[in-house]
Structures are given as structure tokens and as C-alpha cells.
Design an enzyme around this catalytic site. Structure first.
Site, PDB file in Angstrom:
ATOM      1  N   SER A  10       0.829  -1.220   0.000  1.00 51.73           N
ATOM      2  CA  SER A  10       0.000   0.000   0.000  1.00 51.73           C
ATOM      3  C   SER A  10       0.861   1.267   0.000  1.00 51.73           C
ATOM      4  O   SER A  10       1.723   1.454   0.853  1.00 51.73           O
ATOM      5  CB  SER A  10      -0.911  -0.050   1.238  1.00 51.73           C
ATOM      6  OG  SER A  10      -1.191   1.238   1.714  1.00 51.73           O
TER       7      SER A  10
HETATM    8  N1  GSH Z   1      -5.977   8.714   2.012  1.00 47.44           N
HETATM    9  C1  GSH Z   1      -5.728   7.526   2.793  1.00 47.44           C
HETATM   10  C2  GSH Z   1      -5.963   6.303   1.933  1.00 47.44           C
HETATM   11  C3  GSH Z   1      -6.004   5.041   2.763  1.00 47.44           C
HETATM   12  C4  GSH Z   1      -6.559   3.867   1.976  1.00 47.44           C
HETATM   13  O1  GSH Z   1      -7.491   4.022   1.167  1.00 47.44           O
HETATM   14  N2  GSH Z   1      -6.009   2.687   2.224  1.00 47.44           N
HETATM   15  C5  GSH Z   1      -6.476   1.496   1.538  1.00 47.44           C
HETATM   16  C6  GSH Z   1      -5.293   0.614   1.206  1.00 47.44           C
HETATM   17  S1  GSH Z   1      -4.130   1.424   0.156  1.00 47.44           S
HETATM   18  C7  GSH Z   1      -7.389   0.722   2.486  1.00 47.44           C
HETATM   19  O2  GSH Z   1      -7.156   0.678   3.667  1.00 47.44           O
HETATM   20  N3  GSH Z   1      -8.457   0.100   1.960  1.00 47.44           N
HETATM   21  C8  GSH Z   1      -9.323  -0.738   2.732  1.00 47.44           C
HETATM   22  C9  GSH Z   1     -10.646  -0.133   3.050  1.00 47.44           C
HETATM   23  O3  GSH Z   1     -10.883   1.060   2.715  1.00 47.44           O
HETATM   24  O4  GSH Z   1     -11.489  -0.853   3.623  1.00 47.44           O
HETATM   25  C10 GSH Z   1      -4.292   7.564   3.332  1.00 47.44           C
HETATM   26  O5  GSH Z   1      -3.453   8.227   2.718  1.00 47.44           O
HETATM   27  O6  GSH Z   1      -4.025   6.974   4.391  1.00 47.44           O
END
Ligand code: GSH
Length: 209
Positions: A10
Site C-alpha cells: 500500500s
Molecule cells: N488517504 C488515505 C488512503 C487510505 C486507503 O485508502 N487505504 C487502503 C489501502 S491502500 C485501504 O485501507 N483500503 C481498505 C478499506 O478502505 O477498507 C491515506 O493516505 O491513508
């Protein structure tokens, strides 16, 4: 030691890992398997109702949003403020770059690549143009600049290096943007934790193979 919920591939997790390395903070890493839905388990939603990684839990204090975590680590644990200087103007430019990274650059990645990778949707040429526009903007910001904001490495470089390296493994041609390319080649050498970032990028690359 702060708990750090993450996934190596990620991009936002990698930017926090590099920032922690730059600051000299050790993280108690807790891997979440997003495909298995670990982030939706009640015990994690209790920590972060938005159920995203990266999430930091520092002595009971929970924080998510990677760029907010980067700034917190520097402010709480940095021996100097060089990664996020207190000068209001310097800080303002760093913030601008961080918001650009989140809202324009990385967003363009998500809009174009995520539907293809996660939903097997066809490529959308309009979304690709937004990536090109974002890279043009970054290229302009970097004209005559060694670093993304000011004259030394900051959290803005670290966030951007996580994003740009993600574009690289997706097969986007960074070399077309001369200033970005020059900045990126230098950033690979000077960003603490670059190797771990790249190892995570290679994990993410599997989605494109
Ligand atoms: N803008 C956030 C994005 C975080 C994000 O979307 N992470 C994704 C993985 S890259 C995630 O956790 N997805 C799982 C979900 O939303 O349930 C950051 O920079 O921390």
C-alpha cells in the site's frame, strides 16, 4: 512502541514507513490482509471507523490518513523539524504538495488503475489524461528544484516518492517528465527506507502481472 496497521504494497503505508525511518521511530508492525477483510473486523473498526491502512496507535492514540501520520511522527518524535519545518511559509508549501499528492496525483492513480486492477474494467482514456496532467503539474513544481518543497527533504518528498514509485510499478512512463525523473532518481538515493518502499512496490506490482 507504536502499533502500525499496514499492508506492505500500500502506497500510503509505505510513505509512513519511510517517514518513521527518517525520524528514527520503530513501529510495531501489524499486517492486515485487506483481501480477507481484516480491516472490517469489529476490533479494527473500533480503532479506525474508516477501516483504512495505514493506522497508527501510539500509546492509545489512534490516527489514520498517511499524511497526517507523517506529520504527527515528525512533530512528536523528530529530533529536528527539518522534515516539516515550523516556518509558516515553508510548511504551507509542504502542505500544498501533500494535498496535491493526495487529491490530485494519487487520486489520478486510483481513478485510472483501481477499476482495471480490482474490477477488471477496461482502461479509461479520460482518466489517463488526468494522470498526465498531474505529472505535468508535478514536473512544473520541480523545475529547478532538487526537492518537492523547499531546498531539503521533507514529508512532501516522502509522500510523493511513495506515489511516484507506485506509478512506476504500474508501468507509467515517468521518464517523459524530465524534472520528475531527475527528482525521483535523487529521491531514491536520499529517502530513508527507500529499499523497504521498493520491496512493497514489488508486492503491489503483482496486481499488474
Ligand atoms: N488517504 C488515505 C488512503 C487510505 C486507503 O485508502 N487505504 C487502503 C489501502 S491502500 C485501504 O485501507 N483500503 C481498505 C478499506 O478502505 O477498507 C491515506 O493516505 O491513508
Amino acid at each position: 512502541m507504536a502499533d502500525f496497521y499496514y499492508l506492505p504494497g500500500s502506497s500510503p503505508c509505505r510513505s509512513v514507513i519511510m517517514t518513521a525511518k527518517a525520524v528514527g521511530v520503530e513501529l510495531n508492525k501489524k499486517l492486515l490482509n485487506l483481501q480477507a477483510g481484516d480491516q472490517l473486523k469489529p476490533e479494527f473498526v473500533k480503532i479506525n471507523p474508516q477501516h483504512t491502512v495505514p493506522t497508527l496507535v501510539d500509546n492509545g492514540f489512534a490516527l489514520w490518513e498517511s499524511r497526517a501520520i507523517q506529520v504527527y511522527l515528525v512533530e512528536k518524535y523528530g529530533k529536528t523539524d527539518s522534515l516539516y519545518p515550523k516556518c509558516p511559509k515553508k510548511r504551507a508549501v509542504i502542505n500544498q504538495r501533500l494535498y496535491f499528492d493526495m487529491g490530485t496525483l494519487y487520486q489520478s492513480f486510483a481513478n485510472y488503475y483501481y477499476p482495471q486492477v480490482f474490477a477488471k474494467a477496461p482502461a479509461d482514456p479520460e482518466a489517463f489524461k488526468k494522470i498526465e496532467a498531474a505529472f505535468e503539474f508535478l514536473n512544473t513544481f520541480l523545475e529547478g528544484q532538487e526537492y518537492a518543497a523547499g531546498d531539503s527533504l521533507t514529508v512532501a518528498d516522502i509522500a510523493l516518492v511513495a506515489s511516484v514509485s507506485t506509478f512506476e510499478v504500474a508501468g507509467f512512463e515517468i521518464s517523459k517528465y524530465a524534472n520528475v525523473n531527475r527528482w525521483y532518481e535523487n529521491a531514491k538515493k536520499v529517502t530513508p527506507g527507500w529499499e523497504e518502499n521498493w520491496a512493497g512496490c514489488l508486492e503491489f506490482k503483482k496486481y499488474f502481472e
